[in-house]
Design a protein around this motif. Structure first.
Motif, PDB file in Angstrom:
ATOM      1  N   GLU A 126       0.828  -1.198   0.000  1.00  0.00           N
ATOM      2  CA  GLU A 126       0.000   0.000   0.000  1.00  0.00           C
ATOM      3  C   GLU A 126       0.867   1.255   0.000  1.00  0.00           C
ATOM      4  O   GLU A 126       2.067   1.213   0.271  1.00  0.00           O
ATOM      5  N   GLY A 127       0.222   2.375  -0.286  1.00  0.00           N
ATOM      6  CA  GLY A 127       0.941   3.634  -0.441  1.00  0.00           C
ATOM      7  C   GLY A 127       1.779   4.028   0.756  1.00  0.00           C
ATOM      8  O   GLY A 127       2.955   4.420   0.609  1.00  0.00           O
ATOM      9  N   ASP A 128       1.227   3.944   1.958  1.00  0.00           N
ATOM     10  CA  ASP A 128       1.975   4.358   3.152  1.00  0.00           C
ATOM     11  C   ASP A 128       3.137   3.414   3.423  1.00  0.00           C
ATOM     12  O   ASP A 128       4.219   3.850   3.846  1.00  0.00           O
ATOM     13  N   HIS A 129       2.925   2.137   3.184  1.00  0.00           N
ATOM     14  CA  HIS A 129       3.995   1.154   3.336  1.00  0.00           C
ATOM     15  C   HIS A 129       5.128   1.469   2.365  1.00  0.00           C
ATOM     16  O   HIS A 129       6.317   1.480   2.738  1.00  0.00           O
ATOM     17  N   LEU A 130       4.779   1.750   1.120  1.00  0.00           N
ATOM     18  CA  LEU A 130       5.776   2.107   0.114  1.00  0.00           C
ATOM     19  C   LEU A 130       6.549   3.359   0.508  1.00  0.00           C
ATOM     20  O   LEU A 130       7.762   3.441   0.321  1.00  0.00           O
ATOM     21  N   TRP A 131       5.833   4.329   1.061  1.00  0.00           N
ATOM     22  CA  TRP A 131       6.482   5.595   1.433  1.00  0.00           C
ATOM     23  C   TRP A 131       7.541   5.365   2.503  1.00  0.00           C
ATOM     24  O   TRP A 131       8.663   5.866   2.383  1.00  0.00           O
ATOM     25  N   HIS A 132       7.200   4.610   3.535  1.00  0.00           N
ATOM     26  CA  HIS A 132       8.171   4.341   4.602  1.00  0.00           C
ATOM     27  C   HIS A 132       9.351   3.524   4.069  1.00  0.00           C
ATOM     28  O   HIS A 132      10.508   3.754   4.468  1.00  0.00           O
ATOM     29  N   LEU A 133       9.072   2.584   3.172  1.00  0.00           N
ATOM     30  CA  LEU A 133      10.151   1.780   2.596  1.00  0.00           C
ATOM     31  C   LEU A 133      11.079   2.659   1.753  1.00  0.00           C
ATOM     32  O   LEU A 133      12.304   2.507   1.797  1.00  0.00           O
ATOM     33  N   ALA A 134      10.491   3.586   1.010  1.00  0.00           N
ATOM     34  CA  ALA A 134      11.301   4.503   0.206  1.00  0.00           C
ATOM     35  C   ALA A 134      12.161   5.397   1.094  1.00  0.00           C
ATOM     36  O   ALA A 134      13.337   5.641   0.794  1.00  0.00           O
ATOM     37  N   GLN A 135      11.599   5.878   2.179  1.00  0.00           N
ATOM     38  CA  GLN A 135      12.356   6.727   3.099  1.00  0.00           C
ATOM     39  C   GLN A 135      13.495   5.952   3.750  1.00  0.00           C
ATOM     40  O   GLN A 135      14.589   6.493   3.973  1.00  0.00           O
ATOM     41  N   LEU A 136      13.255   4.692   4.060  1.00  0.00           N
ATOM     42  CA  LEU A 136      14.306   3.856   4.640  1.00  0.00           C
ATOM     43  C   LEU A 136      15.504   3.758   3.705  1.00  0.00           C
ATOM     44  O   LEU A 136      16.647   3.688   4.146  1.00  0.00           O
ATOM     45  N   HIS A 137      15.220   3.776   2.391  1.00  0.00           N
ATOM     46  CA  HIS A 137      16.285   3.655   1.399  1.00  0.00           C
ATOM     47  C   HIS A 137      16.640   5.002   0.768  1.00  0.00           C
ATOM     48  O   HIS A 137      17.247   5.037  -0.310  1.00  0.00           O
ATOM     49  N   SER A 138      16.269   6.085   1.421  1.00  0.00           N
ATOM     50  CA  SER A 138      16.638   7.439   0.982  1.00  0.00           C
ATOM     51  C   SER A 138      16.136   7.753  -0.414  1.00  0.00           C
ATOM     52  O   SER A 138      16.810   8.423  -1.197  1.00  0.00           O
ATOM     53  N   ILE A 139      14.949   7.273  -0.727  1.00  0.00           N
ATOM     54  CA  ILE A 139      14.315   7.582  -2.010  1.00  0.00           C
ATOM     55  C   ILE A 139      13.227   8.607  -1.749  1.00  0.00           C
ATOM     56  O   ILE A 139      12.243   8.323  -1.063  1.00  0.00           O
TER      57      ILE A 139
END
Length: 236
Positions: A126-139
């Motif tokens: 989901e969108g929020d899950h993707l957002w946190h994952l992207a932030q974890l990888h500095s995206i």
């Protein structure tokens, strides 16, 4: 060379640009930790640069807690075709993380079906899950996060293969070990070389068993392998 791998390699320079100052930052961090200890933990006695650096180190890893919550959201709604034994093992991993322990690498590999084509594959997040994952990888891109995350995972896998081609983790100098662990989500400050080698080998054991459809598993490894690491916990 496939188009997705070519695109990933084109992104490599941008990715490494974001980490080229790691050695300077690590030296700064060690200095900051010493100053903070000398000041009895009083941030008011630290200069602006030192406070900013402490915050910077936390920016990626602070998203692990939210990611763990997202992983737990599926525990009551796994597809019926999933064996109960698999679900049981996966819940043990989540409980282990919540309980302050790190799961065994083989446990994680036994559950990789969850990440492809399971409920945690990139296409299913989901969108929020993707957002946190992207932030974890500095995206920081607001669009095409799935594509950017897939590229990041491929870059990590290429880097992992390069380590193996060059003789493995044991042949890496200390600075290279620190940088490699930092990129993959482990705070290397005040960590012994022996533990850096152990942790990076754990990562490689997973990376070498991940297939293209399971890229999401590698992207979640900073959480699965580093959530309860003492050096990471010290950042909070």
């Amino acid at each position: 060379m496939s188009r997705i791998r070519l695109a990933a390699l084109q992104t490599y320079g941008i990715f490494m640009e974001g980490t080229k100052n790691f050695y300077v930052d690590t030296k700064d961090y060690i200095k900051i930790r010493r100053n903070l200890k000398a000041s009895s933990g009083d941030f008011k006695k630290l200069i602006r640069r030192e406070i900013e650096f402490n915050d910077y180190l936390r920016q990626r890893l602070k998203h692990n807690k939210s990611l763990l919550k997202h992983l737990r959201r599926f525990q009551c709604s796994f597809p019926e075709q999933y064996p109960q034994s698999l679900i049981k093992e996966w819940l043990k991993i989540l409980d282990s993380l919540r309980g302050g322990n790190q799961p065994d690498v083989q446990q994680i590999l036994d559950c990789k079906l969850m990440f492809g084509p399971g409920p945690y594959c990139l296409l299913c997040l989901e969108g929020d899950h993707l957002w946190h994952l992207a932030q974890l990888h500095s995206i920081s891109l607001s669009l095409a996060r799935r594509k950017s995350l897939a590229r990041r995972a491929i870059i990590l896998m290429e880097m992992d293969q390069a380590i193996l081609r060059e003789g493995g983790v044991h042949n890496m100098p200390m600075k290279a070990l620190q940088k490699s662990c930092y990129i993959r989500g482990l705070n290397p400050a005040f960590v012994t070389k022996e533990h850096l080698i152990f942790w990076l080998n754990q990562w490689l054991k997973i990376s070498t068993h991940v297939q293209a459809k399971e890229l999401s598993l590698l992207l979640h490894c900073p959480l699965l392998l580093g959530y309860n690491e003492p050096s990471n916990l010290r950042l909070f």
